[in-house]
Design a protein around this motif. Structure first.
Motif, PDB file in Angstrom:
ATOM      1  N   THR A  45       0.958  -1.470   0.042  1.00 38.37           N
ATOM      2  CA  THR A  45       0.376  -0.079   0.029  1.00 38.37           C
ATOM      3  C   THR A  45       0.712   1.007   0.239  1.00 38.37           C
ATOM      4  O   THR A  45       2.246   1.091   0.372  1.00 38.37           O
ATOM      5  N   ASP A  46       0.569   2.499  -0.447  1.00 40.99           N
ATOM      6  CA  ASP A  46       1.353   3.394  -0.470  1.00 40.99           C
ATOM      7  C   ASP A  46       1.209   4.862   0.473  1.00 40.99           C
ATOM      8  O   ASP A  46       1.923   5.418   1.329  1.00 40.99           O
ATOM      9  N   SER A  47       0.147   4.200   1.809  1.00 45.37           N
ATOM     10  CA  SER A  47       0.231   4.875   3.178  1.00 45.37           C
ATOM     11  C   SER A  47      -0.209   3.740   3.856  1.00 45.37           C
ATOM     12  O   SER A  47      -0.511   1.949   4.172  1.00 45.37           O
ATOM     13  N   TYR A  50      -4.657   2.173   5.833  1.00 46.32           N
ATOM     14  CA  TYR A  50      -5.633   2.316   5.072  1.00 46.32           C
ATOM     15  C   TYR A  50      -6.544   1.034   5.187  1.00 46.32           C
ATOM     16  O   TYR A  50      -7.626   1.449   5.440  1.00 46.32           O
ATOM     17  N   LYS A  94      -4.836  12.448   7.905  1.00 46.49           N
ATOM     18  CA  LYS A  94      -6.185  11.923   7.099  1.00 46.49           C
ATOM     19  C   LYS A  94      -6.146  10.814   8.136  1.00 46.49           C
ATOM     20  O   LYS A  94      -4.887   9.727   7.947  1.00 46.49           O
ATOM     21  N   TRP A  99     -13.401   4.062   3.397  1.00 45.23           N
ATOM     22  CA  TRP A  99     -12.801   2.704   2.311  1.00 45.23           C
ATOM     23  C   TRP A  99     -13.399   1.608   2.357  1.00 45.23           C
ATOM     24  O   TRP A  99     -13.750   1.331   3.857  1.00 45.23           O
ATOM     25  N   ARG A 103     -13.112   7.119  -1.868  1.00 43.93           N
ATOM     26  CA  ARG A 103     -11.295   7.295  -2.409  1.00 43.93           C
ATOM     27  C   ARG A 103     -10.701   8.408  -1.918  1.00 43.93           C
ATOM     28  O   ARG A 103     -10.963   9.264  -1.691  1.00 43.93           O
ATOM     29  N   TYR A 104     -10.142   7.540  -1.093  1.00 41.76           N
ATOM     30  CA  TYR A 104      -8.110   9.642  -0.069  1.00 41.76           C
ATOM     31  C   TYR A 104      -7.593   8.703  -1.001  1.00 41.76           C
ATOM     32  O   TYR A 104      -6.198   8.485  -1.075  1.00 41.76           O
ATOM     33  N   GLN A 105      -6.892   9.920  -1.150  1.00 43.97           N
ATOM     34  CA  GLN A 105      -5.171  10.457  -1.445  1.00 43.97           C
ATOM     35  C   GLN A 105      -4.566  11.006  -0.207  1.00 43.97           C
ATOM     36  O   GLN A 105      -4.443  11.781   0.610  1.00 43.97           O
ATOM     37  N   LEU A 106      -3.729  10.096  -0.156  1.00 39.90           N
ATOM     38  CA  LEU A 106      -3.296   9.759   1.708  1.00 39.90           C
ATOM     39  C   LEU A 106      -1.377   9.485   1.313  1.00 39.90           C
ATOM     40  O   LEU A 106      -0.722  10.723   1.219  1.00 39.90           O
ATOM     41  N   GLY A 107      -1.086   8.098   1.338  1.00 42.60           N
ATOM     42  CA  GLY A 107       0.652   8.172   0.551  1.00 42.60           C
ATOM     43  C   GLY A 107       1.294   8.665   1.727  1.00 42.60           C
ATOM     44  O   GLY A 107       1.863  10.116   1.409  1.00 42.60           O
ATOM     45  N   HIS A 108       1.381   8.150   2.655  1.00 45.73           N
ATOM     46  CA  HIS A 108       2.734   9.340   3.922  1.00 45.73           C
ATOM     47  C   HIS A 108       3.156   7.491   4.518  1.00 45.73           C
ATOM     48  O   HIS A 108       2.853   6.977   5.835  1.00 45.73           O
TER      49      HIS A 108
END
Length: 137
Positions: A45-47, A50, A94, A99, A103-108
């Protein structure tokens, strides 16, 4: 929020609603125990927030706890899991609560504790130590 902060908030919430404190402590760590390895170790995952940081996962855990352990266990899960999500939202930004329905823009994926997080951990550790001493007295 870091682990001790989650534990302290879960203990306080569990005391308020009459939940099993051991279950509350475990549940307060569960979202991170699922999502952080997915992001940091397996890179799936990018976050680091999630699947387990959602109301859907909370509901699934709550139903399983209710069936398996009854009301005190379900209250412990409720206290631990929901306070984890609330604390992350308030302190860390965030959380993908809705979800997969939104949709969410997370990425941390990286981790660098801020001074505020360290102060919260110190206060949480002091609360946990005080609570432990009160329960042993």
């Amino acid at each position: 929020m870091l682990p001790l902060g989650h534990v302290a908030v879960a203990l306080a919430a569990s005391d308020l609603i009459g939940g099993d404190t051991r279950v509350a402590v475990l549940s307060s760590q569960l979202p991170d125990l699922v999502d952080k390895p997915m992001a940091w170790i397996f890179n799936t995952t990018d976050s680091s927030r999630y699947v387990a940081h959602t109301l859907l996962a909370t509901t699934a855990c709550l139903i399983a706890a209710s069936v398996a352990g009854g009301r005190p266990v379900a209250r412990g899960v409720l206290a631990g899991y929901l306070t984890h999500l609330a604390a992350d939202q308030m302190v860390g930004g965030k959380v993908p609560l809705l979800w997969p329905f939104r949709r969410y823009q997370l990425g941390h994926k990286s981790f660098r504790p801020k001074p505020r997080a360290i102060l919260i951990e110190i206060a949480a550790g002091a609360y946990i130590a005080w609570r432990w001493r009160m329960s042993c007295a």
